[in-house]
Design a protein around this motif. Sequence first.
Motif, mmCIF file in Angstrom:
data_model
loop_
_atom_site.group_PDB
_atom_site.id
_atom_site.type_symbol
_atom_site.label_atom_id
_atom_site.label_comp_id
_atom_site.label_asym_id
_atom_site.label_seq_id
_atom_site.Cartn_x
_atom_site.Cartn_y
_atom_site.Cartn_z
ATOM 1 N N MET B 1 0.829 -1.204 0.000
ATOM 2 C CA MET B 1 0.000 0.000 0.000
ATOM 3 C C MET B 1 0.859 1.247 0.000
ATOM 4 N N ALA B 2 1.911 1.193 0.754
ATOM 5 C CA ALA B 2 2.730 2.389 0.853
ATOM 6 C C ALA B 2 3.503 2.648 -0.419
ATOM 7 N N ASN B 3 3.608 1.640 -1.253
ATOM 8 C CA ASN B 3 4.431 1.818 -2.430
ATOM 9 C C ASN B 3 3.632 2.109 -3.671
ATOM 10 N N ARG B 4 2.366 2.255 -3.507
ATOM 11 C CA ARG B 4 1.557 2.499 -4.694
ATOM 12 C C ARG B 4 1.635 3.956 -5.078
ATOM 13 N N THR B 5 1.583 4.187 -6.381
ATOM 14 C CA THR B 5 1.584 5.576 -6.844
ATOM 15 C C THR B 5 0.243 6.203 -6.512
ATOM 16 N N ASP B 6 0.247 7.476 -6.289
ATOM 17 C CA ASP B 6 -0.978 8.234 -6.080
ATOM 18 C C ASP B 6 -1.941 7.970 -7.241
ATOM 19 N N PRO B 7 -3.164 7.510 -6.960
ATOM 20 C CA PRO B 7 -4.088 7.171 -8.048
ATOM 21 C C PRO B 7 -4.447 8.359 -8.932
ATOM 22 N N LEU B 8 -4.284 9.576 -8.377
ATOM 23 C CA LEU B 8 -4.608 10.739 -9.187
ATOM 24 C C LEU B 8 -3.432 11.187 -10.060
ATOM 25 N N ALA B 9 -2.308 10.511 -9.920
ATOM 26 C CA ALA B 9 -1.126 10.960 -10.647
ATOM 27 C C ALA B 9 -1.260 10.642 -12.128
ATOM 28 N N LYS B 10 -0.693 11.526 -12.958
ATOM 29 C CA LYS B 10 -0.705 11.288 -14.398
ATOM 30 C C LYS B 10 0.334 10.234 -14.727
ATOM 31 N N THR B 43 3.950 14.225 2.301
ATOM 32 C CA THR B 43 3.236 15.067 1.333
ATOM 33 C C THR B 43 4.240 16.055 0.773
ATOM 34 N N ALA B 44 3.750 16.896 -0.094
ATOM 35 C CA ALA B 44 4.670 17.838 -0.739
ATOM 36 C C ALA B 44 5.366 18.719 0.295
ATOM 37 N N GLU B 45 4.627 19.162 1.325
ATOM 38 C CA GLU B 45 5.229 20.073 2.310
ATOM 39 C C GLU B 45 6.263 19.357 3.151
ATOM 40 N N LEU B 75 12.226 8.924 -5.635
ATOM 41 C CA LEU B 75 11.129 7.975 -5.847
ATOM 42 C C LEU B 75 9.863 8.448 -5.164
ATOM 43 N N LYS B 76 10.022 9.073 -4.010
ATOM 44 C CA LYS B 76 8.837 9.588 -3.311
ATOM 45 C C LYS B 76 8.167 10.669 -4.135
ATOM 46 N N MET B 77 8.979 11.528 -4.744
ATOM 47 C CA MET B 77 8.399 12.578 -5.574
ATOM 48 C C MET B 77 7.673 11.979 -6.766
ATOM 49 N N LEU B 78 8.251 10.932 -7.331
ATOM 50 C CA LEU B 78 7.585 10.278 -8.449
ATOM 51 C C LEU B 78 6.286 9.650 -7.987
ATOM 52 N N GLN B 79 6.255 9.235 -6.738
ATOM 53 C CA GLN B 79 5.068 8.566 -6.239
ATOM 54 C C GLN B 79 3.938 9.566 -5.989
ATOM 55 N N ILE B 80 4.256 10.691 -5.356
ATOM 56 C CA ILE B 80 3.189 11.624 -5.025
ATOM 57 C C ILE B 80 2.945 12.630 -6.142
ATOM 58 N N GLN B 81 3.895 12.799 -7.017
ATOM 59 C CA GLN B 81 3.810 13.692 -8.173
ATOM 60 C C GLN B 81 3.348 15.096 -7.797
ATOM 61 N N GLU B 83 2.922 19.237 -7.947
ATOM 62 C CA GLU B 83 2.604 20.134 -9.046
ATOM 63 C C GLU B 83 3.871 20.719 -9.626
ATOM 64 N N LYS B 84 3.727 21.209 -10.856
ATOM 65 C CA LYS B 84 4.898 21.785 -11.524
ATOM 66 C C LYS B 84 5.375 23.020 -10.777
ATOM 67 N N ASP B 85 4.436 23.804 -10.214
ATOM 68 C CA ASP B 85 4.848 25.019 -9.505
ATOM 69 C C ASP B 85 5.740 24.677 -8.330
ATOM 70 N N ILE B 86 5.371 23.606 -7.655
ATOM 71 C CA ILE B 86 6.166 23.224 -6.489
ATOM 72 C C ILE B 86 7.579 22.847 -6.927
ATOM 73 N N VAL B 87 7.646 22.107 -8.015
ATOM 74 C CA VAL B 87 8.963 21.681 -8.499
ATOM 75 C C VAL B 87 9.787 22.900 -8.915
ATOM 76 N N VAL B 88 9.133 23.851 -9.576
ATOM 77 C CA VAL B 88 9.850 25.059 -9.989
ATOM 78 C C VAL B 88 10.316 25.834 -8.764
ATOM 79 N N GLU B 89 9.502 25.800 -7.716
ATOM 80 C CA GLU B 89 9.911 26.446 -6.469
ATOM 81 C C GLU B 89 11.160 25.794 -5.893
ATOM 82 N N PHE B 90 11.169 24.487 -5.964
ATOM 83 C CA PHE B 90 12.353 23.748 -5.507
ATOM 84 C C PHE B 90 13.585 24.251 -6.248
#
Lengths: 73, 411
Positions: B1-10, B43-45, B75-81, B83-90
């Motif tokens: 369960m913990a290793n599944r990708t977020d179902p809403l992820a593209k 989570t993202a935060e 891998l965690k980022m790939l899992q939770i995916q 938003e692009k804005d967050i990544v750009v902020e990074f």
Amino acid sequence: MIEVVLNDRLGKKVRVKCNEDDTIGDLKKLVAAQTGTRADKIRIQKWYNIYKDHITLKDYEVHDGMGLELYYN
Amino acid sequence: MANRTDPLAKSIRGTNPQNLIEKIVRSKIYQNTYWKEQCFGLTAETLVDKAMELDHIGGTFGGNRKPTPFLCLVLKMLQIQPEKDIVVEFIKNEDYKYVRVLGAFYLRLTGIDMDVYRYLEPLYNDYRKVRQKLTGGNFALTHVDEIIDELLTKDYSCDIAMPRIKKRWTLESAGALDLRKSALEDDFEEEEEKEENEQLDDGLEDGAPEKDYYRGRSPTRERDRDRDRDRRRDSHRHRDRDYDRDYDRDYDRERGRGRERDRDRDRDRDRDRDRERDRDRDRDRDRDRDRDRDRDRYRVRDERDYGRERDHEREGRERDRRDRDRGRRRSQSRSRSRSRDRKDRDGGEHRKRHARGSTSPKRRGHEDGREEPKKKKEKKEKKDDGTDHPDPEIAEANRLRASLGLKPLKL
């Protein structure tokens, strides 16, 4: 010059000619050239001993015709 | 369960985003303690907090390939995916360099080509030091801009195969991207002007327009700026310019890379060698062999004295190896002079085609004496490589070893 056999038990059996003073890293490069996987993805073992890259075959007492186990990282 | 990708992820590149990391490496990450303890329910935060605690980058290390926390977070980022804005902020944040690298890495894996170039290229100006863990378990020093360069040019980094992106000049020619402006452009301009002034007395070149020089100057890892510049210029000249000039000259210029910029001997040698090779291919093989034999670096002085031209030694050596047993008399040289006198070039070509050389007995005798030591030298070279062993299997194995940089087999 010795010839070493590497078997991954899944169908890949490779015979490699090499020198005794080649390191395991060199052997991995030769195996990679023959099998097509990347050299850093290959792991060479003998039972649970993972062979390290910087040690020579002579030091591991790998002789001619000896079989080693081929695993992937 | 913990290793599944977020179902809403593209899906990325047609598949589960986690599949960007290979199965074996992924399994190693799932079994890792850092993943199980720290990366559960991120989570993202909270991911940002974890990223701020990073102090090195790397792939897997050790005999059993343990993943680094950096890789687990990727891998965690790939899992939770996120938003692009967050990544750009990074990427845009200046304080935490490892967060920046993490964001850049994720963008390289998941972003489209345009975004990758647009957001990663500004990071070339970041020259902070970064600690990298190697596969042996020890650390190495690298810099942010080096990492970005790796991401943009190589197709494998940190044990992850990078997805293919279009080359920069493809996007430029399609008009989607602007020409790259390097931050060091002004410095290069000064250097360029200095060199142009130095080389004015050569008076050969039509003086390539500055525009060509600056186009598409993507940074490279090489420290030799000249070679860099030459390659870029020539490659662009190849692409953009109209070859309505003398065909011969252009053909030679393409092959002889960056001839007008680099004044080094090496460059001359390269140019000569390339031109030699091309011209030789066109001509009669036999005549080439005769001409190329026994050209020795010892003979530079002599030839200059007698005003002769000389072939490149390596070419001669290779051909000599083949012809050694024939015992054919070396015919007069028609090859290009090694001297820096550029005026000879066109005159030299002419000379090359028609000259028969001198037949004075004095010169012949003098050169005979040089043949012996050269032959012995070539014999030794023949044995060293081992690629010409009579047994084809061993010769093949030696060839492979030579290409990998290993010594030949000891029989």
